[in-house]
Write a protein that holds these residues in place. Structure first.
Motif, short mmCIF file in Angstrom:
data_model
loop_
_atom_site.label_atom_id
_atom_site.label_comp_id
_atom_site.label_asym_id
_atom_site.label_seq_id
_atom_site.Cartn_x
_atom_site.Cartn_y
_atom_site.Cartn_z
N GLU A 124 50.76 -59.20 -140.42
CA GLU A 124 49.55 -58.87 -141.18
C GLU A 124 48.49 -59.97 -141.20
N LYS A 125 48.89 -61.20 -141.07
CA LYS A 125 47.93 -62.29 -141.25
C LYS A 125 47.41 -62.79 -139.91
N GLY A 126 46.12 -63.13 -139.88
CA GLY A 126 45.52 -63.66 -138.67
C GLY A 126 44.14 -63.11 -138.38
N SER A 127 43.64 -62.18 -139.21
CA SER A 127 42.32 -61.60 -139.00
C SER A 127 41.37 -62.05 -140.10
N VAL A 128 40.13 -62.40 -139.72
CA VAL A 128 39.11 -62.78 -140.71
C VAL A 128 38.22 -61.60 -141.09
N GLY A 129 38.45 -60.44 -140.45
CA GLY A 129 37.76 -59.24 -140.89
C GLY A 129 36.58 -58.79 -140.05
N GLU A 130 36.17 -59.56 -139.07
CA GLU A 130 35.11 -59.08 -138.17
C GLU A 130 35.78 -58.36 -137.00
N GLY A 131 36.38 -57.23 -137.32
CA GLY A 131 37.30 -56.57 -136.41
C GLY A 131 38.67 -57.18 -136.61
N ASP A 132 39.70 -56.34 -136.69
CA ASP A 132 41.06 -56.82 -136.95
C ASP A 132 41.77 -57.11 -135.64
N LEU A 133 41.19 -58.02 -134.87
CA LEU A 133 41.66 -58.26 -133.51
C LEU A 133 43.12 -58.70 -133.46
N THR A 134 43.51 -59.57 -134.35
CA THR A 134 44.86 -60.14 -134.27
C THR A 134 45.96 -59.10 -134.50
N PRO A 135 45.98 -58.40 -135.64
CA PRO A 135 47.06 -57.42 -135.83
C PRO A 135 47.02 -56.29 -134.81
N LEU A 136 45.82 -55.84 -134.45
CA LEU A 136 45.73 -54.72 -133.51
C LEU A 136 46.18 -55.13 -132.11
N ALA A 137 46.07 -56.42 -131.78
CA ALA A 137 46.55 -56.89 -130.49
C ALA A 137 48.05 -56.67 -130.35
N HIS A 138 48.78 -56.75 -131.46
CA HIS A 138 50.23 -56.55 -131.40
C HIS A 138 50.57 -55.09 -131.09
N ILE A 139 49.68 -54.16 -131.45
CA ILE A 139 49.86 -52.76 -131.02
C ILE A 139 49.62 -52.67 -129.52
N GLY A 140 48.57 -53.34 -129.04
CA GLY A 140 48.30 -53.35 -127.60
C GLY A 140 49.43 -53.99 -126.81
N LEU A 141 50.04 -55.01 -127.38
CA LEU A 141 51.16 -55.68 -126.72
C LEU A 141 52.30 -54.71 -126.49
N VAL A 142 52.59 -53.89 -127.47
CA VAL A 142 53.66 -52.89 -127.32
C VAL A 142 53.26 -51.83 -126.30
N MET A 143 51.99 -51.44 -126.30
CA MET A 143 51.54 -50.42 -125.36
C MET A 143 51.75 -50.83 -123.90
N ILE A 144 51.64 -52.13 -123.61
CA ILE A 144 51.82 -52.58 -122.23
C ILE A 144 53.27 -52.98 -121.95
N GLY A 145 54.16 -52.65 -122.90
CA GLY A 145 55.58 -52.86 -122.68
C GLY A 145 56.09 -54.21 -123.10
N GLU A 146 55.33 -54.93 -123.92
CA GLU A 146 55.75 -56.25 -124.38
C GLU A 146 55.78 -56.27 -125.91
N GLY A 147 56.22 -57.38 -126.49
CA GLY A 147 56.32 -57.44 -127.93
C GLY A 147 57.51 -56.65 -128.44
N GLU A 148 57.51 -56.40 -129.77
CA GLU A 148 58.64 -55.71 -130.40
C GLU A 148 58.17 -54.44 -131.11
N ALA A 149 59.12 -53.53 -131.26
CA ALA A 149 58.81 -52.27 -131.93
C ALA A 149 60.01 -51.82 -132.75
N ASN A 150 59.75 -50.96 -133.71
CA ASN A 150 60.81 -50.29 -134.46
C ASN A 150 60.92 -48.86 -133.97
N TYR A 151 62.12 -48.46 -133.59
CA TYR A 151 62.31 -47.11 -133.05
C TYR A 151 63.63 -46.56 -133.57
N LYS A 152 63.54 -45.45 -134.30
CA LYS A 152 64.71 -44.77 -134.85
C LYS A 152 65.60 -45.73 -135.64
N GLY A 153 64.94 -46.51 -136.51
CA GLY A 153 65.68 -47.37 -137.41
C GLY A 153 66.16 -48.68 -136.83
#
Length: 505
Positions: A136-165
């Motif tokens: 949750e932390k890392g954005s100053v509010g001029e666009g939530d670039l930091t947290p949303l990047a972690h969604i992009g990271l998962v989309m390209i097959g990297e980072g971590e995700a929660n799936y079926k518990g």
């Protein structure tokens, strides 16, 4: 349940259904067509070699760097990488679903030029129950670039995700869900990160609970008023008509409805002509919350149904131009106004509890003890709600005005909208606890008052009283209060109070 997203009509209730109740999402055919047309223009502009920020140029201070076509995938992937530096705590799965739903809805307006397959991936992840892990932390509010990047990271097959518990790598989650990671093209990286969907998604969930709290506040105030055996003159229709304040008039109208038939309307020798302001002004302060909530909801709806992208693709004009549509200061300050009003609401509730345990005011036993004072009863619980109220006052202090000039002084404004929203979220939770404790006090006072003689409750308050009593009986002996406080909080959070009163209307 399935919710069709168009880009124009996503509501707070829709976000709640998607985020909390797991509703499936579908992209409307009209929105699909906009995505395709916008992407077609992106490729035409690539061929024309028109310089566009974040498209074929760098971002931030690197806006003067040119990006060649053959490096688009590499540039967009690295753009995701360089923004993936979020710090704990992590957003809940419901909050991640909320922000993905908001981001997808705004993309469907066609102002971004994102690859349609990337836009569809938001829907595919939502429908598969594959949720990126988002700090949750890392954005100053001029666009939530930091947290949303972690969604992009998962989309390209990297980072971590929660799936079926289970928490797992994005690559494993994609494999189990039968999905292939997306491959980014021109403008995709910036389209993923440059949005305030993180703030808007979390705000939508907080606003949903706050809408329930503002209605519960009227009911709880009525129960406390009956426990106090106070005066109803402050909520009379004529008084409200004279003032012309919409919020307080609405709260007063609801309170009159809940109290209809109550013995509180009776008079007796020695009854004070007016009560402490925490009782006398309950509808007035709750009305202020209604007014602030209406304002905040207006701008949250706009945020969830408009583009906040920079640059902005104008399909009809066949241009992509730089702008500051990511600016969320109106929303941030609207939410801060809510937090400030909630500080007043919280303090009123705390003072009602303090007055209810005062025998000089109520003619009931001190601390609402059932045995006339041999037990401590509610003498020390005051420290709990006082500490929660103190935290609310601290969190209600504005933080949108506190920022640094960043990126070589190119980014010299911010508003801290994510922090503003997270403050509101904690305030709502604290108030749910405080209202739970006020219910404990009010219902105890009502029961003790009934022991003094016949005392009929109003139609609405009777239903509320009975519903709460099914969860928590009369406090008859000293025992650990923590379980009672938790049960009362869960009762408020579940909005069972509203359902019980609604069925009685």
């Amino acid at each position: 349940m399935k919710i069709v997203l168009t880009g124009n009509d996503l509501t707070v209730s829709d976000v709640w259904e998607i985020a909390v109740n797991g509703a499936q999402v579908e992209i409307s055919p009209e929105a699909e067509a906009k995505l395709e047309a916008a992407r077609k223009l992106v490729y035409e502009l690539v061929d024309a070699d028109v310089p566009v920020y974040g498209f074929n140029t760098g971002v931030g201070w690197n806006k003067d760097h040119k990006i060649a076509k053959e490096f688009f995938e590499d540039f967009n992937r690295k753009l995701i990488y360089c923004h993936s530096f979020g710090v704990e705590p992590e957003a809940s799965e419901a909050e991640v679903r909320a922000m993905m739903a908001v981001r997808l809805n705004c993309l469907l307006l066609g102002y971004t030029g994102i690859q349609p397959a990337v836009a569809r991936r938001y829907a595919e992840l939502l429908n598969a129950g594959l949720h990126p892990v988002v700090p949750e932390k890392g954005s100053v509010g001029e666009g939530d670039l930091t947290p949303l990047a972690h969604i992009g990271l998962v989309m390209i097959g990297e980072g971590e995700a929660n799936y079926k518990g289970r928490r797992m790598s994005s690559a494993e989650a994609h494999k189990l869900a039968g999905l292939d990671p997306v491959v980014l093209g021109p403008k995709d990286g910036l389209a993923i990160v440059s949005s305030s969907a993180f703030s808007a998604g979390e705000a939508a969930l907080a606003i949903k609970e706050l809408r329930e709290l503002v209605d519960m506040g009227d009911i709880i105030s009525c129960l406390s008023l009956e426990g106090f055996n106070g005066n109803t003159s402050p909520i009379e229709a004529g008084v409200m008509a004279a003032r012309k304040m919409e919020g307080q008039a609405k709260s007063a109208e609801r309170m009159r409805e809940y109290l209809a038939g109550s013995d509180i309307y009776g008079t007796y020798p020695g009854k004070p002509v007016q009560d402490p302001l925490c009782f006398r002004g309950a509808a007035y302060i709750n009305g202020s919350l209604r007014d602030a909530l209406e304002y905040a909801q207006k701008y949250l709806f706009i945020q969830m149904n408009s583009t906040d992208d920079n640059p902005c693709l104008l399909l009809d004009e066949r241009r992509i131009i730089s702008n500051s549509n990511f600016e969320t200061t109106t929303l941030a300050t609207a939410i801060e106004m809510l937090s400030i009003v909630l500080s007043h609401v919280s303090r009123m509730s705390c003072y009602r509890m303090l007055r209810l345990v005062n025998p000089e005011l109520t003619k009931l036993p001190r601390f609402l003890s059932h045995d006339g004072g041999q037990s401590h009863c509610f003498g020390t619980i005051q420290k709990c709600f006082a500490s929660l109220d103190t935290e609310i006052r601290h969190l209600s202090n504005p933080c949108s005005v506190d920022y640094l000039s960043l990126s070589g002084s190119i980014e010299d404004h911010a508003n801290n909208t994510p922090l503003v929203v997270q403050h509101l979220r904690q305030i709502v939770k604290n108030l749910q606890y405080i209202y739970g404790m006020e219910l404990i006090h009010a219902c105890q006072a009502i029961e003790l008052r009934k022991r003094q003689g016949k005392f009929n409750l109003g139609k609405g308050t009777a239903a509320a009283y009975e519903a709460f009593r099914k969860e928590l009986p009369l406090y008859t002996n000293d025992r650990p209060l923590a379980p009672d406080v938790k049960k009362a909080y869960e009762f408020v959070k579940s909005a069972a109070l509203l359902r019980s009163v609604g069925e009685a209307r």
